[in-house]
Design a protein around this motif. Structure first.
Motif, short mmCIF file in Angstrom:
data_model
loop_
_atom_site.label_atom_id
_atom_site.label_comp_id
_atom_site.label_asym_id
_atom_site.label_seq_id
_atom_site.Cartn_x
_atom_site.Cartn_y
_atom_site.Cartn_z
N GLU A 102 16.35 -21.77 -14.33
CA GLU A 102 16.54 -22.37 -13.01
C GLU A 102 15.24 -22.28 -12.20
OE1 GLU A 102 19.96 -20.86 -11.00
OE2 GLU A 102 21.21 -21.09 -12.76
N LEU A 103 14.14 -22.62 -12.83
CA LEU A 103 12.85 -22.60 -12.16
C LEU A 103 12.61 -23.95 -11.49
CD1 LEU A 103 10.74 -20.96 -15.00
CD2 LEU A 103 11.48 -19.87 -12.90
N PRO A 104 11.72 -23.97 -10.50
CA PRO A 104 11.37 -25.26 -9.88
C PRO A 104 10.73 -26.19 -10.93
CG PRO A 104 10.57 -23.43 -8.54
CD PRO A 104 11.12 -22.84 -9.80
N ALA A 105 10.84 -27.46 -10.74
CA ALA A 105 10.35 -28.45 -11.70
C ALA A 105 8.85 -28.32 -11.93
CB ALA A 105 10.69 -29.86 -11.23
N VAL A 106 8.11 -28.03 -10.88
CA VAL A 106 6.64 -27.90 -11.02
C VAL A 106 6.30 -26.74 -11.95
CG1 VAL A 106 4.51 -27.41 -9.76
CG2 VAL A 106 6.22 -28.92 -8.75
N VAL A 107 6.98 -25.64 -11.83
CA VAL A 107 6.74 -24.46 -12.67
C VAL A 107 7.12 -24.79 -14.11
CG1 VAL A 107 7.39 -22.06 -13.09
CG2 VAL A 107 7.06 -22.87 -10.75
N LYS A 108 8.22 -25.52 -14.30
CA LYS A 108 8.62 -25.91 -15.64
C LYS A 108 7.56 -26.77 -16.32
CE LYS A 108 13.64 -25.77 -15.15
NZ LYS A 108 14.88 -26.56 -15.23
N VAL A 109 7.00 -27.71 -15.57
CA VAL A 109 5.96 -28.59 -16.13
C VAL A 109 4.73 -27.78 -16.51
CG1 VAL A 109 4.36 -30.47 -15.57
CG2 VAL A 109 6.78 -30.66 -14.95
N VAL A 110 4.33 -26.88 -15.64
CA VAL A 110 3.15 -26.04 -15.93
C VAL A 110 3.42 -25.17 -17.16
CG1 VAL A 110 1.73 -24.13 -15.08
CG2 VAL A 110 2.28 -26.05 -13.57
N LEU A 111 4.58 -24.56 -17.24
CA LEU A 111 4.91 -23.70 -18.39
C LEU A 111 5.04 -24.51 -19.68
CD1 LEU A 111 7.46 -21.16 -16.84
CD2 LEU A 111 5.08 -20.74 -17.53
N ALA A 112 5.44 -25.76 -19.57
CA ALA A 112 5.54 -26.61 -20.77
C ALA A 112 4.15 -27.06 -21.24
CB ALA A 112 6.41 -27.82 -20.47
N CYS A 113 3.22 -27.19 -20.31
CA CYS A 113 1.86 -27.66 -20.66
C CYS A 113 1.04 -26.59 -21.37
CB CYS A 113 1.14 -28.13 -19.40
SG CYS A 113 1.76 -29.70 -18.79
N VAL A 114 1.32 -25.32 -21.13
CA VAL A 114 0.52 -24.25 -21.73
C VAL A 114 0.61 -24.26 -23.26
CG1 VAL A 114 0.29 -21.73 -21.93
CG2 VAL A 114 0.54 -22.81 -19.68
N PRO A 115 1.81 -24.22 -23.86
CA PRO A 115 1.83 -24.27 -25.34
C PRO A 115 1.36 -25.62 -25.89
CG PRO A 115 4.07 -24.13 -24.48
CD PRO A 115 3.14 -24.00 -23.32
N LEU A 116 1.57 -26.69 -25.11
CA LEU A 116 1.10 -28.00 -25.55
C LEU A 116 -0.44 -28.02 -25.60
CD1 LEU A 116 2.06 -30.77 -26.41
CD2 LEU A 116 1.96 -31.47 -24.00
N ALA A 117 -1.08 -27.46 -24.59
CA ALA A 117 -2.54 -27.38 -24.58
C ALA A 117 -3.04 -26.49 -25.71
CB ALA A 117 -3.03 -26.84 -23.23
N ALA A 118 -2.34 -25.39 -25.96
CA ALA A 118 -2.73 -24.51 -27.08
C ALA A 118 -2.59 -25.25 -28.41
CB ALA A 118 -1.88 -23.25 -27.07
N ALA A 119 -1.52 -26.02 -28.55
CA ALA A 119 -1.31 -26.77 -29.80
C ALA A 119 -2.40 -27.82 -29.99
CB ALA A 119 0.07 -27.42 -29.79
N LEU A 120 -2.77 -28.51 -28.93
CA LEU A 120 -3.84 -29.52 -29.03
C LEU A 120 -5.18 -28.87 -29.36
CD1 LEU A 120 -2.87 -31.90 -26.09
CD2 LEU A 120 -2.67 -32.32 -28.56
N THR A 121 -5.44 -27.71 -28.77
CA THR A 121 -6.68 -26.99 -29.09
C THR A 121 -6.71 -26.58 -30.55
OG1 THR A 121 -6.78 -26.16 -26.82
CG2 THR A 121 -8.10 -24.99 -28.48
N LEU A 122 -5.59 -26.07 -31.05
CA LEU A 122 -5.53 -25.69 -32.46
C LEU A 122 -5.65 -26.90 -33.37
CD1 LEU A 122 -2.79 -22.93 -32.38
CD2 LEU A 122 -5.17 -22.65 -33.07
N LEU A 123 -5.05 -28.00 -33.00
CA LEU A 123 -5.17 -29.23 -33.79
C LEU A 123 -6.64 -29.67 -33.88
CD1 LEU A 123 -3.56 -31.42 -35.28
CD2 LEU A 123 -3.48 -32.68 -33.12
N TRP A 124 -7.34 -29.59 -32.75
CA TRP A 124 -8.77 -29.93 -32.73
C TRP A 124 -9.56 -28.97 -33.63
CZ3 TRP A 124 -12.78 -26.85 -30.84
CH2 TRP A 124 -14.03 -27.46 -30.83
N LEU A 125 -9.23 -27.68 -33.56
CA LEU A 125 -9.93 -26.68 -34.38
C LEU A 125 -9.69 -26.92 -35.87
CD1 LEU A 125 -11.68 -24.20 -33.74
CD2 LEU A 125 -9.67 -22.81 -34.09
N TRP A 126 -8.45 -27.17 -36.26
CA TRP A 126 -8.15 -27.48 -37.67
C TRP A 126 -8.91 -28.73 -38.12
CZ3 TRP A 126 -6.02 -24.58 -41.31
CH2 TRP A 126 -5.18 -23.54 -40.96
N GLY A 127 -8.91 -29.75 -37.28
CA GLY A 127 -9.61 -30.99 -37.61
C GLY A 127 -11.10 -30.77 -37.79
#
Length: 176
Positions: free
Chosen positions: A38-63
């Motif tokens: 039951e977090l505010p929508a802005v906090v949910k978006v920020v928390l969702a972006c953190v693992p997504l950014a980590a995944a994109l960084t790892l994808l770049w590193l693997w590439g």
């Protein structure tokens, strides 16, 4: 720092694999956890972006690591083609593998070599070459008949003139 061109770059390391697994688990768990919270929508978006950014960084590193491996393999293949061409066009030649580089001096380098054909290990002095010597190189040389003769004992140290070095290639890149 200059990397040894004779060593094939690693693609996967334990740390990278474990980090990738952890991020994938986070990517799987975060959406359901955020939807149930039951977090505010802005906090949910920020928390969702953190693992997504980590995944994109790892994808770049693997590439990047796969690209480095591809480039190294292509360069090694080119080196082995030129090595084989030099072997075919030269007269008498033999292959040596550099096992260690002991002392680099302005006029040459003390190394430990293995005669690939005879599996004999001995110290050697190689006159200064235009490129640095690295452990793991396979050198194609024109042997000096005054130093190595059939039936005679091996010399204590073998001396290699720069002009006798015909080609080199990385030992790890040899396609058998």
């Amino acid at each position: 720092m200059v990397e040894n061109p004779a060593v094939k770059p690693k693609v996967a390391t334990a740390g990278l694999v474990l980090t990738s697994a952890a991020v994938l688990i986070l990517l799987a768990l975060v959406p359901s956890t955020l939807l149930a919270s039951e977090l505010p929508a802005v906090v949910k978006v920020v928390l969702a972006c953190v693992p997504l950014a980590a995944a994109l960084t790892l994808l770049w590193l693997w590439g990047r690591r796969f690209a480095q491996r591809r480039t190294w393999t292509a360069n090694a293949d080119d080196r082995w083609r030129s090595f084989d061409d030099a072997k075919m066009s030269s007269g008498t030649s033999t292959e040596l593998t550099l096992l260690s580089v002991e002392a680099v001096q302005p006029t040459g380098t003390w190394v430990t070599i293995r005669w690939n054909r005879f599996n004999h290990v001995q110290p050697a002095w190689i006159e200064a070459l235009p490129e640095p010597l690295w452990v793991g190189y396979v050198l194609l040389i024109a042997p000096d008949p005054a130093q190595v003769m059939p039936g005679a004992p091996w010399p204590e140290a073998y001396f290699i003139r720069a002009a006798d070095c015909l080609a080199w290639a990385p030992a790890q890149g040899r396609q058998v």
